[in-house]
Design a protein around this motif. Structure first.
Motif, PDB file in Angstrom:
ATOM      1  N   UNK A  23     -23.634 -65.438   2.474  1.00 39.77           N
ATOM      2  CA  UNK A  23     -22.726 -64.974   3.477  1.00 39.77           C
ATOM      3  C   UNK A  23     -23.199 -63.785   4.532  1.00 39.77           C
ATOM      4  N   UNK A  24     -22.557 -63.725   5.775  1.00 38.45           N
ATOM      5  CA  UNK A  24     -23.100 -62.894   6.493  1.00 38.45           C
ATOM      6  C   UNK A  24     -22.762 -61.380   5.969  1.00 38.45           C
ATOM      7  N   UNK A  25     -23.570 -60.429   5.911  1.00 35.59           N
ATOM      8  CA  UNK A  25     -23.367 -59.027   5.472  1.00 35.59           C
ATOM      9  C   UNK A  25     -22.967 -58.090   6.575  1.00 35.59           C
ATOM     10  N   UNK A  26     -23.989 -58.227   7.727  1.00 33.51           N
ATOM     11  CA  UNK A  26     -23.679 -57.381   8.773  1.00 33.51           C
ATOM     12  C   UNK A  26     -24.390 -57.970   9.852  1.00 33.51           C
ATOM     13  N   UNK A  27     -24.122 -57.575  11.207  1.00 38.11           N
ATOM     14  CA  UNK A  27     -25.243 -57.870  12.399  1.00 38.11           C
ATOM     15  C   UNK A  27     -25.216 -56.759  13.040  1.00 38.11           C
ATOM     16  N   UNK A  28     -26.356 -56.507  14.036  1.00 40.11           N
ATOM     17  CA  UNK A  28     -26.529 -55.198  14.750  1.00 40.11           C
ATOM     18  C   UNK A  28     -27.412 -55.686  15.881  1.00 40.11           C
ATOM     19  N   UNK A  29     -27.717 -54.768  16.852  1.00 42.25           N
ATOM     20  CA  UNK A  29     -28.672 -54.932  17.796  1.00 42.25           C
ATOM     21  C   UNK A  29     -29.457 -53.808  18.173  1.00 42.25           C
ATOM     22  N   UNK A  30     -30.682 -54.110  18.431  1.00 40.76           N
ATOM     23  CA  UNK A  30     -31.551 -52.905  18.910  1.00 40.76           C
ATOM     24  C   UNK A  30     -32.164 -53.353  20.241  1.00 40.76           C
ATOM     25  N   UNK A  31     -32.853 -52.474  20.830  1.00 40.70           N
ATOM     26  CA  UNK A  31     -33.536 -52.491  22.080  1.00 40.70           C
ATOM     27  C   UNK A  31     -34.577 -53.517  21.716  1.00 40.70           C
ATOM     28  N   UNK A  32     -35.119 -54.240  22.768  1.00 41.00           N
ATOM     29  CA  UNK A  32     -36.062 -55.217  22.511  1.00 41.00           C
ATOM     30  C   UNK A  32     -37.500 -54.753  21.781  1.00 41.00           C
ATOM     31  N   UNK A  33     -37.853 -55.872  21.253  1.00 39.52           N
ATOM     32  CA  UNK A  33     -39.126 -55.591  20.224  1.00 39.52           C
ATOM     33  C   UNK A  33     -40.311 -56.442  20.576  1.00 39.52           C
ATOM     34  N   UNK A  34     -40.725 -56.740  21.818  1.00 34.67           N
ATOM     35  CA  UNK A  34     -41.614 -57.316  22.163  1.00 34.67           C
ATOM     36  C   UNK A  34     -42.983 -56.647  21.853  1.00 34.67           C
ATOM     37  N   UNK A  35     -43.798 -56.963  21.067  1.00 34.97           N
ATOM     38  CA  UNK A  35     -45.186 -56.396  20.706  1.00 34.97           C
ATOM     39  C   UNK A  35     -46.385 -56.410  21.479  1.00 34.97           C
ATOM     40  N   UNK A  36     -46.342 -57.274  22.591  1.00 33.41           N
ATOM     41  CA  UNK A  36     -47.092 -57.318  23.640  1.00 33.41           C
ATOM     42  C   UNK A  36     -46.839 -56.333  24.747  1.00 33.41           C
ATOM     43  N   UNK A  37     -45.947 -55.594  24.612  1.00 33.46           N
ATOM     44  CA  UNK A  37     -45.581 -54.639  25.662  1.00 33.46           C
ATOM     45  C   UNK A  37     -45.007 -53.449  25.360  1.00 33.46           C
ATOM     46  N   UNK A  38     -44.315 -53.282  24.137  1.00 32.41           N
ATOM     47  CA  UNK A  38     -43.642 -51.801  23.647  1.00 32.41           C
ATOM     48  C   UNK A  38     -44.862 -51.417  22.847  1.00 32.41           C
ATOM     49  N   UNK A  43     -41.982 -49.438  19.033  1.00 25.56           N
ATOM     50  CA  UNK A  43     -41.375 -50.318  18.058  1.00 25.56           C
ATOM     51  C   UNK A  43     -40.666 -49.898  16.669  1.00 25.56           C
ATOM     52  N   UNK A  44     -41.329 -48.752  16.253  1.00 34.00           N
ATOM     53  CA  UNK A  44     -41.074 -48.204  14.865  1.00 34.00           C
ATOM     54  C   UNK A  44     -39.824 -47.450  15.227  1.00 34.00           C
ATOM     55  N   UNK A  45     -39.721 -46.497  16.254  1.00 37.99           N
ATOM     56  CA  UNK A  45     -38.462 -45.803  16.430  1.00 37.99           C
ATOM     57  C   UNK A  45     -37.224 -46.665  16.820  1.00 37.99           C
ATOM     58  N   UNK A  46     -37.379 -47.928  17.286  1.00 37.66           N
ATOM     59  CA  UNK A  46     -36.144 -48.737  17.723  1.00 37.66           C
ATOM     60  C   UNK A  46     -35.832 -49.402  16.551  1.00 37.66           C
ATOM     61  N   UNK A  47     -36.436 -49.554  15.460  1.00 37.00           N
ATOM     62  CA  UNK A  47     -35.978 -50.159  14.274  1.00 37.00           C
ATOM     63  C   UNK A  47     -35.496 -49.020  13.312  1.00 37.00           C
ATOM     64  N   UNK A  48     -36.155 -47.723  13.249  1.00 37.40           N
ATOM     65  CA  UNK A  48     -35.698 -46.580  12.463  1.00 37.40           C
ATOM     66  C   UNK A  48     -34.234 -46.160  12.852  1.00 37.40           C
ATOM     67  N   UNK A  49     -34.376 -45.936  14.100  1.00 34.79           N
ATOM     68  CA  UNK A  49     -33.043 -45.498  14.677  1.00 34.79           C
ATOM     69  C   UNK A  49     -31.582 -46.189  14.553  1.00 34.79           C
ATOM     70  N   UNK A  54     -31.961 -49.337   8.415  1.00 30.03           N
ATOM     71  CA  UNK A  54     -32.660 -48.457   7.516  1.00 30.03           C
ATOM     72  C   UNK A  54     -31.632 -48.436   6.359  1.00 30.03           C
ATOM     73  N   UNK A  55     -30.255 -48.352   6.035  1.00 25.94           N
ATOM     74  CA  UNK A  55     -29.726 -48.263   5.128  1.00 25.94           C
ATOM     75  C   UNK A  55     -30.001 -49.601   4.064  1.00 25.94           C
ATOM     76  N   UNK A  56     -30.587 -50.666   4.514  1.00 24.81           N
ATOM     77  CA  UNK A  56     -30.771 -51.724   3.723  1.00 24.81           C
ATOM     78  C   UNK A  56     -32.317 -52.126   3.326  1.00 24.81           C
ATOM     79  N   UNK A  57     -33.056 -50.934   3.993  1.00 29.08           N
ATOM     80  CA  UNK A  57     -34.375 -51.364   4.071  1.00 29.08           C
ATOM     81  C   UNK A  57     -35.177 -51.612   2.931  1.00 29.08           C
TER      82      UNK A  57
END
Length: 284
Positions: A23-38, A43-49, A54-57
């Motif tokens: 079953x789905x627990x939650x869904x969310x959206x971050x800014x893009x995480x293209x490792x070839x450009x960002x 990259x770390x900040x966009x996930x951590x924020x 982070x609550x389920x890491x």
């Protein structure tokens, strides 16, 4: 818990599912995480924020990340290192966004699958593997008919005064078109491809204008020339398109396909829901 992510250059959609109940627990959206450009720190900040992630890491057992810029080993390793440093108990699986498009569109059935979003790409999926005739070299050299491709075209036409005056006036009202500001965003800020693609949204409000239609038709035809026709697909080959550019200009896209004796099977704006169903059906 399993995390599934569809990561474009502009945004990344995440869905968490319970591994036992599926079953789905939650869904969310971050800014893009293209490792070839960002950069790594960003990259770390966009996930951590993103508090939901982070609550389920510590509870995440698997991450299936499909992303723009994840088509070659070096950026894959960069992103994998970032994810492993945050989700310390998770097995990390990273693949390019093209594979997510395949799973979301045709599942395990053979098809020609194309992406027209911030960037663009295509492949033929034979039922087990992707066949790509040309590697993508990104927004500067390729990405035909993508958001950043059309954004670049609009800026160029505005500066060379090829844009009709009524549209140019609206374009100037909506964006900061100061030369120094544009160059700063293109050459000094992160995500220049995303910046260019932001201009393409302007076309949605003027898609009935002759000038806009002409730009879109030429861009789509160029995409077919380089990214569809070389596969020599038969007229009955299923063809899927993924992304907002394909979605909002579907009528023009279908006409271009028809002029090339091809027919589009479906257009999917956001693949994350279809991707979720694919993974639900394949949880061991």
């Amino acid at each position: 818990m399993i995390l599934i992510a569809d990561g474009g250059s502009t945004k990344a959609d995440w869905i968490a599912i319970d591994k036992t109940s599926k079953e789905e627990v939650f869904r969310t959206r971050t800014l893009g995480l293209n490792p070839a450009i960002v950069p790594v720190e960003e990259l770390e900040n966009r996930i951590i924020n993103m508090f939901q992630l982070i609550n389920v890491k510590d509870d995440v057992e698997e991450i299936h990340f499909y992303g723009a810029g994840c088509g070659t080993p070096k950026p894959i390793q960069i992103l994998k290192n970032v994810l492993e440093s945050i989700f310390v108990n998770a097995k990390i699986f990273i693949a390019e966004d093209m594979l997510a498009a395949v799973y979301a569109a045709s599942g395990k059935e053979p098809a020609l699958v194309c992406i027209l979003g911030t960037g663009s790409n295509s492949c033929y999926f034979n039922g087990s593997e992707m066949e790509m005739l040309v590697s993508s070299l990104g927004y500067i050299l390729m990405d035909e008919a993508s958001g950043n491709y059309f954004g670049k075209k609009l800026i160029i036409d505005y500066y060379y005064q090829k844009m009709p005056s009524n549209i140019a006036e609206k374009f100037n009202e909506e964006f900061n078109l100061d030369a120094d500001y544009i160059k700063k965003n293109l050459y000094r800020e992160p995500n220049p491809n995303m910046y260019l693609a932001s201009f393409a949204k302007f076309m949605f409000d003027f898609k009935d204008e002759k000038y806009i239609k002409k730009i879109i038709k030429k861009g789509f035809q160029k995409f077919f020339k380089y990214r569809v026709l070389p596969y020599n697909a038969s007229s009955d080959t299923p063809i899927y398109f993924i992304g907002s550019i394909a979605h909002y200009f579907r009528d023009i896209l279908e006409k271009i396909a028809k002029t090339n004796n091809l027919k589009i099977t479906d257009v999917i704006q956001r693949p994350i829901d279809n991707l979720l169903e694919y993974h639900k059906n394949n949880i061991n």
